[in-house]
Design an enzyme around this catalytic site. Structure first.
Site, PDB file in Angstrom:
ATOM      1  N   HIS A   1      -3.828   4.564  14.373  1.00 51.63           N
ATOM      2  CA  HIS A   1      -5.152   4.792  13.933  1.00 51.63           C
ATOM      3  C   HIS A   1      -5.193   3.746  12.766  1.00 51.63           C
ATOM      4  CE1 HIS A   1      -2.515   7.714  12.328  1.00 51.63           C
ATOM      5  NE2 HIS A   1      -3.276   7.461  10.977  1.00 51.63           N
TER       6      HIS A   1
ATOM      7  N   GLU B   1      -2.849  14.222  11.324  1.00 46.00           N
ATOM      8  CA  GLU B   1      -3.699  13.875  10.272  1.00 46.00           C
ATOM      9  C   GLU B   1      -5.091  14.236  10.752  1.00 46.00           C
ATOM     10  OE1 GLU B   1      -3.291   9.738   9.012  1.00 46.00           O
ATOM     11  OE2 GLU B   1      -1.037   9.801   8.890  1.00 46.00           O
TER      12      GLU B   1
ATOM     13  N   HIS C   1      -6.164  12.568  14.107  1.00 44.74           N
ATOM     14  CA  HIS C   1      -5.214  11.697  14.611  1.00 44.74           C
ATOM     15  C   HIS C   1      -3.853  12.355  14.980  1.00 44.74           C
ATOM     16  CE1 HIS C   1      -7.871   8.673  12.183  1.00 44.74           C
ATOM     17  NE2 HIS C   1      -8.291   8.779  13.553  1.00 44.74           N
TER      18      HIS C   1
ATOM     19  N   HIS D   1       0.786  -0.966   0.002  1.00 43.78           N
ATOM     20  CA  HIS D   1      -0.131  -0.109   0.033  1.00 43.78           C
ATOM     21  C   HIS D   1       0.794   1.268   0.027  1.00 43.78           C
ATOM     22  CE1 HIS D   1      -2.994   3.190   1.663  1.00 43.78           C
ATOM     23  NE2 HIS D   1      -3.712   2.468   1.344  1.00 43.78           N
TER      24      HIS D   1
ATOM     25  N   HIS E   1      -1.491   2.422  11.544  1.00 45.29           N
ATOM     26  CA  HIS E   1      -0.070   3.266  11.332  1.00 45.29           C
ATOM     27  C   HIS E   1      -0.116   4.452  12.674  1.00 45.29           C
ATOM     28  CE1 HIS E   1       2.142   5.957   9.104  1.00 45.29           C
ATOM     29  NE2 HIS E   1       1.558   6.980   9.041  1.00 45.29           N
TER      30      HIS E   1
END
Length: 448
Positions: free
Chosen positions: A372, A342, A366, A293, A336
């Protein structure tokens, strides 16, 4: 009125744009002649220090009916409508994952609230006096600005409409910004906002620098946001003598000055320091075609850099409709922890990793190093689905304001708006232990 816009030819570099409403209004061969055509006043708007390198220098020349200095002294704006806050020490730090439900907008039947009165600060960091930091706001309004203009002396506004279109009149001309478009009003530019009913959206404010396109590196010449898709207004002016209010945001506080004429009296302009808009549907997605990803940085539309290479004061990132084709990969966003903060918002649709609870017109935060990732439903589906090419996010547009600063949440966002979702943490609580040591030991024995 149909929007009159033109495409920028040199976004983020020293190439210039120019426009005029009257033939010959732009001086030839110099910026500030002894006497301007049409007896206009020449005025320079500088977005950078005079001595920055040429390829970073931002300024525009405006040729206007009256110079902007013609106004009465600034006074404190009505503080009953001052919902902005840059006192980051007023609330105690909160490292938890935070989510807000859809923010309420005033209805047509409610008292009139224009764009300025409808500004509410959610979170931020830094100090506009030191020209370092960011702030994130919501605008929640139901009325147009009437005989009133606004400018931000502290930094740039990146505006993300979510509900209702904005018709924005600037000193450079007019532009209409619809949901799924963004616009940037840079520091010092005067503007007025017309709405067509209850309106809601997000604002990312940066103090450090100006937004620019990210470098493409190995991506090459094409991909992400293309300079040719950014639009700026063409010249438009009104020669109107009437009482006008100029509202200024200075050092995080609002002030107002009266003047006897419209501030939108620029007959011609040229330069590279301009307001602009962008249609998010024109973003060219770069995504993985093999495995794993890719980091969300591949979805960066605009960035505002710091002096530390590769580290942004703020990135504006989107998660648009796209194809997902990775092989042998957990395709949704991975779990993560991050050295960045974020902040996410949703313009429309349902976000793939949080289909329940994360609503359009709401938000999440976050913070630095707070973990999260996908909720249980998303995780379990993604580990069982057949991995074949599939479309993700049709009808959806989520975005992220990512910043290297550690964000503080305001009193309004944590207490007074009554939209904080206290149950947000529950979406991860049912993630169960899937560890199977016997099966793993057997696998290791077979492999070795």
């Amino acid at each position: 009125m149909k929007d009159e816009l033109k495409y920028l030819t040199g976004f983020g570099c020293e190439l210039f744009s120019e426009d005029t409403r009257c033939p010959g209004a732009l001086p030839v061969g110099q910026n500030n002649p002894q006497k301007c055509p049409y007896n206009l006043y020449a005025e320079q708007l500088s977005g950078t220090a005079f001595t920055v390198p040429r390829n970073q220098n931002k300024r525009s020349w405006l040729y206007r009916i009256k110079p902007s200095v013609v106004h009465k002294p600034f006074k404190v704006f009505n503080r009953a409508y001052d919902n902005e806050s840059y006192d980051w020490n007023k609330t105690y730090p909160n490292p938890n994952q935070l989510r807000w439900k859809t923010f309420d907008v005033p209805s047509r039947q409610d008292p009139e609230v224009d764009f300025i009165k409808g500004l509410h600060t959610l979170c931020g960091a830094g100090d506009p006096r030191m020209r370092q930091g960011v702030a994130i706001h919501m605008y929640l309004c139901n009325a147009s600005m009437k005989d009133r203009a606004f400018y931000n002396a502290d930094g740039d506004f990146l505006i993300v409409p979510q509900l209702g279109a904005l018709q924005i009149t600037t000193e450079f001309g007019k532009m209409r910004c619809e949901p799924n478009e963004i616009c940037v009003i840079q520091q010092g530019m005067r503007f007025s906002v017309t709405v067509f009913g209850p309106s809601r959206g997000y604002i990312l404010e940066v103090f450090d620098n100006h937004f620019q396109l990210p470098d493409l590196g190995p991506i090459g010449a094409n991909g992400l946001a293309s300079p040719r898709d950014f639009q700026t207004p063409v010249a438009w002016y009104e020669d109107l003598e009437t009482d006008y209010e100029i509202v200024c945001k200075y050092q995080g506080k609002l002030f107002v000055a009266d003047q006897d004429h419209s501030p939108f009296d620029v007959v011609a302009w040229h330069g590279n320091y301009v307001p602009y808009k962008y249609d998010l549907d024109k973003f060219m997605v770069i995504n993985s075609v093999s495995f794993d990803h890719c980091d969300p940085s591949i979805f960066t539309v605009l960035t505002c850099p710091t002096n530390k290479p590769g580290t942004a004061a703020a990135d504006f990132v989107i998660f648009p409709p796209r194809w997902s084709v990775q092989e042998h990969t957990f395709r949704p966003p991975y779990y993560h922890r991050n050295c960045m903060s974020e902040f996410m918002g949703l313009i429309k649709g349902r976000y793939e990793a949080k289909e329940n609870g994360f609503s359009a017109g709401g938000a999440s935060l976050h913070s630095v190093m707070t973990p999260h990732g996908p909720d249980k439903q998303c995780f379990e589906a993604a580990t069982k689905n057949e991995l074949k090419p599939e479309r993700i996010g049709d009808g959806m547009q989520a975005f992220m304001f990512e910043t290297s600063y550690s964000m503080a949440v305001t009193e309004w966002a944590s207490k007074f708006c009554n939209k904080l979702d206290d149950a947000y943490y529950e979406c991860w609580q049912d993630l169960r232990k899937n560890f199977e040591p016997i099966a793993v030991d057997s696998l290791n024995a077979r492999n070795y």
